[in-house]
Write a protein that holds these residues in place. Structure first.
Motif, mmCIF file in Angstrom:
data_model
loop_
_atom_site.group_PDB
_atom_site.id
_atom_site.type_symbol
_atom_site.label_atom_id
_atom_site.label_comp_id
_atom_site.label_asym_id
_atom_site.label_seq_id
_atom_site.Cartn_x
_atom_site.Cartn_y
_atom_site.Cartn_z
ATOM 1 N N UNK A 176 0.851 -1.184 0.000
ATOM 2 C CA UNK A 176 0.000 0.000 0.000
ATOM 3 C C UNK A 176 0.893 1.242 0.000
ATOM 4 N N UNK A 177 0.366 2.384 -0.449
ATOM 5 C CA UNK A 177 1.161 3.615 -0.479
ATOM 6 C C UNK A 177 1.739 3.950 0.900
ATOM 7 N N UNK A 178 3.039 4.197 0.920
ATOM 8 C CA UNK A 178 3.696 4.563 2.162
ATOM 9 C C UNK A 178 3.982 3.421 3.103
ATOM 10 N N UNK A 179 3.706 2.191 2.663
ATOM 11 C CA UNK A 179 3.920 1.031 3.538
ATOM 12 C C UNK A 179 4.879 0.049 2.881
ATOM 13 N N UNK A 180 5.428 -0.818 3.702
ATOM 14 C CA UNK A 180 6.316 -1.847 3.179
ATOM 15 C C UNK A 180 5.511 -2.977 2.536
ATOM 16 N N UNK A 181 6.154 -3.654 1.615
ATOM 17 C CA UNK A 181 5.526 -4.818 1.004
ATOM 18 C C UNK A 181 5.365 -5.902 2.072
ATOM 19 N N UNK A 182 4.195 -6.545 2.071
ATOM 20 C CA UNK A 182 3.919 -7.574 3.067
ATOM 21 C C UNK A 182 3.382 -8.836 2.410
ATOM 22 N N UNK A 183 3.647 -9.967 3.058
ATOM 23 C CA UNK A 183 3.117 -11.233 2.587
ATOM 24 C C UNK A 183 1.625 -11.292 2.874
ATOM 25 N N UNK A 184 0.867 -11.675 1.858
ATOM 26 C CA UNK A 184 -0.571 -11.868 2.016
ATOM 27 C C UNK A 184 -0.875 -13.346 2.214
ATOM 28 N N UNK A 185 -0.354 -14.175 1.312
ATOM 29 C CA UNK A 185 -0.612 -15.610 1.380
ATOM 30 C C UNK A 185 0.439 -16.339 0.576
ATOM 31 N N UNK A 186 0.713 -17.584 0.969
ATOM 32 C CA UNK A 186 1.687 -18.401 0.247
ATOM 33 C C UNK A 186 1.209 -19.838 0.219
ATOM 34 N N UNK A 187 1.696 -20.563 -0.791
ATOM 35 C CA UNK A 187 1.315 -21.960 -0.939
ATOM 36 C C UNK A 187 2.519 -22.745 -1.452
ATOM 37 N N UNK A 188 2.763 -23.900 -0.842
ATOM 38 C CA UNK A 188 3.879 -24.737 -1.276
ATOM 39 C C UNK A 188 3.468 -25.588 -2.471
ATOM 40 N N UNK A 189 4.434 -26.268 -3.052
ATOM 41 C CA UNK A 189 4.130 -27.146 -4.183
ATOM 42 C C UNK A 189 3.209 -28.292 -3.760
ATOM 43 N N UNK A 190 3.228 -28.625 -2.480
ATOM 44 C CA UNK A 190 2.370 -29.682 -1.970
ATOM 45 C C UNK A 190 1.008 -29.215 -1.531
ATOM 46 N N UNK A 191 0.792 -27.890 -1.559
ATOM 47 C CA UNK A 191 -0.527 -27.362 -1.238
ATOM 48 C C UNK A 191 -0.685 -26.796 0.160
ATOM 49 N N UNK A 192 0.363 -26.801 0.965
ATOM 50 C CA UNK A 192 0.271 -26.189 2.289
ATOM 51 C C UNK A 192 0.219 -24.678 2.145
ATOM 52 N N UNK A 193 -0.624 -24.066 2.963
ATOM 53 C CA UNK A 193 -0.846 -22.626 2.830
ATOM 54 C C UNK A 193 -0.574 -21.900 4.148
ATOM 55 N N UNK A 194 -0.278 -20.618 4.026
ATOM 56 C CA UNK A 194 -0.259 -19.744 5.189
ATOM 57 C C UNK A 194 -0.722 -18.359 4.768
ATOM 58 N N UNK A 195 -1.317 -17.659 5.720
ATOM 59 C CA UNK A 195 -1.951 -16.374 5.439
ATOM 60 C C UNK A 195 -1.547 -15.329 6.474
ATOM 61 N N UNK A 196 -1.552 -14.083 6.051
ATOM 62 C CA UNK A 196 -1.435 -12.982 6.996
ATOM 63 C C UNK A 196 -2.685 -12.974 7.869
ATOM 64 N N UNK A 197 -2.519 -12.603 9.119
ATOM 65 C CA UNK A 197 -3.660 -12.594 10.040
ATOM 66 C C UNK A 197 -4.787 -11.702 9.523
#
Length: 120
Positions: free
Chosen positions: A40-61
């Protein structure tokens, strides 16, 4: 030799939904983790969500329960389904992938970014 092309951004009202797509192309041997970041403007880049090749996921709160990341390994594509969007979700969304090619070791690749604006 590797490109990540995003699509699906745009303007949506609060409470609405958008689906982002990111397709990887080029001399790809393997794709490991894939993810979505936002800035977002004026903010650092942040992780939203990620997924491994096996399908495991994690999300920002901040997006848990509202966003869903998925991938189609046959199409080298990752998706981000965004529901119940809020004005604070407004940002440029970037696709990221850990890719090995036939000509080089594994590397970190980024898309060009797609704008998501949540506003009434």
């Amino acid at each position: 030799q590797v490109q990540l092309v995003e699509s699906g951004g745009g303007l949506v009202q609060p409470g609405g939904s958008l689906r982002l797509s990111c397709a990887a192309s080029g001399s790809i041997f393997s794709i490991n983790a894939m993810g979505w970041y936002r800035q977002a403007p004026g903010k650092q880049r942040e992780l939203v969500a990620a997924i491994t090749s096996g399908g495991s996921t994690n999300y920002a709160d901040s997006v848990k329960g509202r966003f869903t990341i998925s991938r189609d390994n046959a199409k080298n594509t990752v998706y981000l389904q965004m529901n119940s969007l809020k004005p604070e979700d407004t940002a440029v969304y970037y696709c990221n992938a850990d890719i090995g090619t036939y000509y080089s070791a594994r590397g970190d690749y980024w898309g060009q970014g797609t704008q998501v604006t949540v506003s009434s």
